[in-house]
Design a protein around this motif. Structure first.
Motif, PDB file in Angstrom:
ATOM      1  N   GLY A 175       0.783  -1.232   0.000  1.00 41.11           N
ATOM      2  CA  GLY A 175       0.000   0.000   0.000  1.00 41.11           C
ATOM      3  C   GLY A 175       0.807   1.271   0.000  1.00 41.11           C
ATOM      4  O   GLY A 175       0.234   2.362   0.102  1.00 41.11           O
ATOM      5  N   LEU A 176       2.126   1.178  -0.100  1.00 43.98           N
ATOM      6  CA  LEU A 176       3.001   2.352  -0.119  1.00 43.98           C
ATOM      7  C   LEU A 176       3.682   2.458  -1.477  1.00 43.98           C
ATOM      8  O   LEU A 176       4.382   1.511  -1.873  1.00 43.98           O
ATOM      9  N   PRO A 177       3.471   3.566  -2.170  1.00 48.01           N
ATOM     10  CA  PRO A 177       2.521   4.648  -1.895  1.00 48.01           C
ATOM     11  C   PRO A 177       1.105   4.241  -2.271  1.00 48.01           C
ATOM     12  O   PRO A 177       0.901   3.313  -3.054  1.00 48.01           O
ATOM     13  N   ALA A 178       0.155   4.987  -1.742  1.00 46.07           N
ATOM     14  CA  ALA A 178      -1.243   4.684  -2.021  1.00 46.07           C
ATOM     15  C   ALA A 178      -1.695   5.255  -3.355  1.00 46.07           C
ATOM     16  O   ALA A 178      -2.710   4.805  -3.912  1.00 46.07           O
ATOM     17  N   ALA A 179      -0.986   6.241  -3.888  1.00 41.90           N
ATOM     18  CA  ALA A 179      -1.346   6.871  -5.154  1.00 41.90           C
ATOM     19  C   ALA A 179      -0.164   7.684  -5.653  1.00 41.90           C
ATOM     20  O   ALA A 179       0.798   7.937  -4.914  1.00 41.90           O
ATOM     21  N   GLY A 180      -0.241   8.104  -6.928  1.00 40.06           N
ATOM     22  CA  GLY A 180       0.830   8.892  -7.522  1.00 40.06           C
ATOM     23  C   GLY A 180       0.295  10.025  -8.379  1.00 40.06           C
ATOM     24  O   GLY A 180      -0.805   9.938  -8.933  1.00 40.06           O
ATOM     25  N   VAL A 181       1.090  11.093  -8.488  1.00 36.68           N
ATOM     26  CA  VAL A 181       0.819  12.199  -9.411  1.00 36.68           C
ATOM     27  C   VAL A 181       2.112  12.425 -10.189  1.00 36.68           C
ATOM     28  O   VAL A 181       3.124  12.838  -9.612  1.00 36.68           O
ATOM     29  N   LEU A 182       2.081  12.150 -11.484  1.00 32.22           N
ATOM     30  CA  LEU A 182       3.268  12.181 -12.329  1.00 32.22           C
ATOM     31  C   LEU A 182       3.108  13.292 -13.360  1.00 32.22           C
ATOM     32  O   LEU A 182       2.221  13.238 -14.214  1.00 32.22           O
ATOM     33  N   VAL A 183       3.981  14.293 -13.283  1.00 37.33           N
ATOM     34  CA  VAL A 183       3.839  15.497 -14.090  1.00 37.33           C
ATOM     35  C   VAL A 183       5.040  15.638 -15.033  1.00 37.33           C
ATOM     36  O   VAL A 183       6.176  15.727 -14.578  1.00 37.33           O
ATOM     37  N   SER A 184       4.780  15.611 -16.335  1.00 42.65           N
ATOM     38  CA  SER A 184       5.814  15.864 -17.351  1.00 42.65           C
ATOM     39  C   SER A 184       7.021  14.961 -17.169  1.00 42.65           C
ATOM     40  O   SER A 184       8.161  15.427 -17.155  1.00 42.65           O
ATOM     41  N   GLY A 185       6.768  13.685 -17.034  1.00 48.55           N
ATOM     42  CA  GLY A 185       7.837  12.752 -16.713  1.00 48.55           C
ATOM     43  C   GLY A 185       8.530  12.134 -17.911  1.00 48.55           C
ATOM     44  O   GLY A 185       8.088  12.223 -19.050  1.00 48.55           O
ATOM     45  N   PRO A 223      -3.369   3.872  -8.086  1.00 51.61           N
ATOM     46  CA  PRO A 223      -4.095   4.906  -8.833  1.00 51.61           C
ATOM     47  C   PRO A 223      -3.207   6.133  -9.050  1.00 51.61           C
ATOM     48  O   PRO A 223      -2.494   6.563  -8.143  1.00 51.61           O
ATOM     49  N   THR A 224      -3.259   6.690 -10.244  1.00 46.70           N
ATOM     50  CA  THR A 224      -2.270   7.683 -10.648  1.00 46.70           C
ATOM     51  C   THR A 224      -2.872   8.750 -11.551  1.00 46.70           C
ATOM     52  O   THR A 224      -3.738   8.461 -12.369  1.00 46.70           O
ATOM     53  N   VAL A 225      -2.380   9.975 -11.399  1.00 53.88           N
ATOM     54  CA  VAL A 225      -2.576  11.049 -12.370  1.00 53.88           C
ATOM     55  C   VAL A 225      -1.318  11.127 -13.231  1.00 53.88           C
ATOM     56  O   VAL A 225      -0.200  11.100 -12.706  1.00 53.88           O
ATOM     57  N   PRO A 253      -4.797   0.355 -12.335  1.00 52.28           N
ATOM     58  CA  PRO A 253      -5.893   1.310 -12.508  1.00 52.28           C
ATOM     59  C   PRO A 253      -5.578   2.300 -13.625  1.00 52.28           C
ATOM     60  O   PRO A 253      -4.473   2.838 -13.687  1.00 52.28           O
ATOM     61  N   ARG A 254      -6.544   2.530 -14.518  1.00 51.09           N
ATOM     62  CA  ARG A 254      -6.315   3.452 -15.628  1.00 51.09           C
ATOM     63  C   ARG A 254      -6.061   4.849 -15.062  1.00 51.09           C
ATOM     64  O   ARG A 254      -6.854   5.368 -14.290  1.00 51.09           O
ATOM     65  N   PRO A 255      -4.941   5.486 -15.442  1.00 52.74           N
ATOM     66  CA  PRO A 255      -4.620   6.798 -14.881  1.00 52.74           C
ATOM     67  C   PRO A 255      -5.598   7.876 -15.331  1.00 52.74           C
ATOM     68  O   PRO A 255      -6.238   7.760 -16.378  1.00 52.74           O
ATOM     69  N   GLU A 256      -5.683   8.920 -14.537  1.00 51.05           N
ATOM     70  CA  GLU A 256      -6.339  10.147 -14.982  1.00 51.05           C
ATOM     71  C   GLU A 256      -5.313  10.892 -15.820  1.00 51.05           C
ATOM     72  O   GLU A 256      -4.273  11.319 -15.312  1.00 51.05           O
ATOM     73  N   LEU A 257      -5.583  11.035 -17.104  1.00 52.21           N
ATOM     74  CA  LEU A 257      -4.611  11.551 -18.069  1.00 52.21           C
ATOM     75  C   LEU A 257      -5.113  12.871 -18.636  1.00 52.21           C
ATOM     76  O   LEU A 257      -6.238  12.951 -19.119  1.00 52.21           O
ATOM     77  N   PHE A 258      -4.269  13.913 -18.578  1.00 53.16           N
ATOM     78  CA  PHE A 258      -4.699  15.182 -19.139  1.00 53.16           C
ATOM     79  C   PHE A 258      -3.519  16.103 -19.426  1.00 53.16           C
ATOM     80  O   PHE A 258      -2.426  15.946 -18.873  1.00 53.16           O
ATOM     81  N   GLU A 259      -3.783  17.063 -20.314  1.00 52.31           N
ATOM     82  CA  GLU A 259      -2.860  18.149 -20.616  1.00 52.31           C
ATOM     83  C   GLU A 259      -3.339  19.399 -19.893  1.00 52.31           C
ATOM     84  O   GLU A 259      -4.536  19.672 -19.862  1.00 52.31           O
TER      85      GLU A 259
END
Length: 295
Positions: A175-185, A223-225, A253-259
């Motif tokens: 469970g670590l990490p529980a979620a991610g936010v990935l920006v311009s990677g 779960p990820t952005v 889990p399908r990421p939340e994907l956006f520009e």
């Protein structure tokens, strides 16, 4: 290897090429906003997660709302800089928004290239999460509700913290990490080989395969952005879309994907915890869902 020429890769992986080449004003903004974040806020600075002087983190925890109140989730931010510049001192700009919404915030330092390889840096970041998980309750946040976020190379490192079954490091606690936010990677490292970015990295094709999240097991990814700024090179958008597709194909889990409209590679991350922005609202929604989920 990508079909792009070396000249094309040099341009495509130089994010300042979209803004006229001068990214110094954005670095100043990171530093100024981070300094402002320290004013009037309780912060624990330079907490050691390892023995090296570079293995330190800063932590902001919101005031306790009551003796029986649940501990808040934690947003952990990993800075970018192509694994070779920046620091936690310029990574505190997300603290006010996170704290203001009732969440804890941490920014971590790591050893910069060429003093450490990308693989070693990824293990440092994973060790920082291990340390935070082990000490969370004592520090005032819920260790089972940790969201890891990163920008550019930091998004690569955040992704490396999310993979399980990486043979170069044992898995993080369940469970670590529980979620991610990935920006311009950057999730596939091979296109960097031979570019000016690679001078401090000295990547080989074997290194790129070992240290690219795209090449690692993704079925247990949380779960990820996944997002990027509108004013970025085609390769940063392509890498983000390709990584999101790889997560979906792997069964994660399908990421939340956006520009993010009207944002570039350098200023998009300033929205990380700012309510009323596309990225900030997405990050805060994840933290709220972690807070509200059943134990």
């Amino acid at each position: 290897m990508t079909a792009l020429s070396l000249e094309d890769r040099e341009r495509e992986y130089s994010p300042s090429s979209c803004i006229g080449g001068d990214y110094a004003p954005f670095l100043r903004a990171y530093a100024e906003l981070s300094a402002a974040a320290l004013a009037g806020r309780a912060v624990q600075r330079d907490l050691p997660y390892g023995d090296c002087p570079t293995q330190r983190l800063d932590l902001f925890v919101p005031p306790a709302s009551g003796a029986d109140a649940p501990l808040p989730p934690l947003l952990v931010f990993i800075h970018g800089g192509y694994w070779q510049e920046l620091s936690k001192a310029s990574s505190l700009f997300g603290a006010p928004g996170a704290q203001g919404a009732g969440f804890a915030y941490a920014a971590i330092d790591y050893t910069l290239a060429p003093h450490a390889s990308i693989g070693a840096i990824a293990i440092e970041c994973r060790n920082a999460l291990r340390w935070l998980h082990a000490h969370g309750a004592a520090l005032g946040f819920d260790p089972s509700r940790i969201l890891v976020a990163g920008s550019s190379a930091g998004a690569h490192l955040a992704a490396m913290c999310c993979v399980r079954g990486w043979t170069e490091d044992h898995d993080l606690p369940a469970g670590l990490p529980a979620a991610g936010v990935l920006v311009s990677g950057v999730y596939e490292l091979e296109p960097l080989i031979g570019t000016s970015i690679d001078k401090a990295l000295s990547l080989t094709p074997r290194d790129a395969a070992r240290w690219s999240p795209m090449r690692l097991p993704l079925d247990s990814f949380p779960p990820t952005v996944v997002c990027w700024g509108e004013i970025e090179t085609d390769e940063f958008e392509r890498q983000s879309r390709a990584f999101a597709d790889a997560l979906a194909v792997a069964g994660a889990p399908r990421p939340e994907l956006f520009e993010v409209p009207a944002r570039n590679h350098f200023d998009v991350i300033l929205d990380l915890s700012e309510r009323g922005t596309l990225l900030g609202d997405a990050t805060l929604r994840i933290l709220e869902s972690l807070r509200d989920r059943s134990p």
